[in-house]
Design a protein around this motif. Structure first.
Motif, PDB file in Angstrom:
ATOM      1  N   LEU A 115      17.633  20.631  12.104  1.00  0.00           N
ATOM      2  CA  LEU A 115      16.785  21.795  11.895  1.00  0.00           C
ATOM      3  C   LEU A 115      16.520  22.005  10.408  1.00  0.00           C
ATOM      4  O   LEU A 115      15.396  22.338  10.011  1.00  0.00           O
ATOM      5  N   GLN A 116      17.514  21.796   9.585  1.00  0.00           N
ATOM      6  CA  GLN A 116      17.328  21.943   8.143  1.00  0.00           C
ATOM      7  C   GLN A 116      16.319  20.921   7.619  1.00  0.00           C
ATOM      8  O   GLN A 116      15.480  21.248   6.784  1.00  0.00           O
ATOM      9  N   GLN A 117      16.385  19.696   8.101  1.00  0.00           N
ATOM     10  CA  GLN A 117      15.419  18.672   7.693  1.00  0.00           C
ATOM     11  C   GLN A 117      14.007  19.049   8.119  1.00  0.00           C
ATOM     12  O   GLN A 117      13.052  18.841   7.370  1.00  0.00           O
ATOM     13  N   ILE A 118      13.883  19.605   9.302  1.00  0.00           N
ATOM     14  CA  ILE A 118      12.574  20.055   9.776  1.00  0.00           C
ATOM     15  C   ILE A 118      12.038  21.147   8.872  1.00  0.00           C
ATOM     16  O   ILE A 118      10.874  21.122   8.458  1.00  0.00           O
ATOM     17  N   ARG A 119      12.884  22.108   8.539  1.00  0.00           N
ATOM     18  CA  ARG A 119      12.458  23.190   7.637  1.00  0.00           C
ATOM     19  C   ARG A 119      11.990  22.629   6.300  1.00  0.00           C
ATOM     20  O   ARG A 119      10.980  23.072   5.751  1.00  0.00           O
TER      21      ARG A 119
END
Length: 72
Positions: free
Chosen positions: A3-7
């Protein structure tokens, strides 16, 4: 993809266009980007597929195109 990479990948993106291309409501995506919600796995998967397609230079403009572009 986390999720952090997506953000991070979507930080400079037009979130309205991303939401439309993925078939998501804009508010869902903005809450996700702010960290206000824990998204469903399917939402994370859609966004990861969108990012992969975008990295491959594919022009994604609809949910169907986003889905098809990730299928091999």
């Amino acid at each position: 993809m986390t999720l952090q990479q997506i953000r991070e990948q979507l930080a400079d993106s037009n979130l309205r266009k991303v939401a439309e291309a993925c078939g998501l409501h804009y508010n869902v995506l903005t809450r996700l980007m702010k960290g206000d919600t824990d998204p469903r796995y399917s939402t994370v998967e859609l966004l990861a597929d969108y990012i992969k397609a975008r990295e491959n230079g594919q022009n994604i403009s609809s949910p169907l195109q986003a889905f098809r572009s990730t299928q091999g």
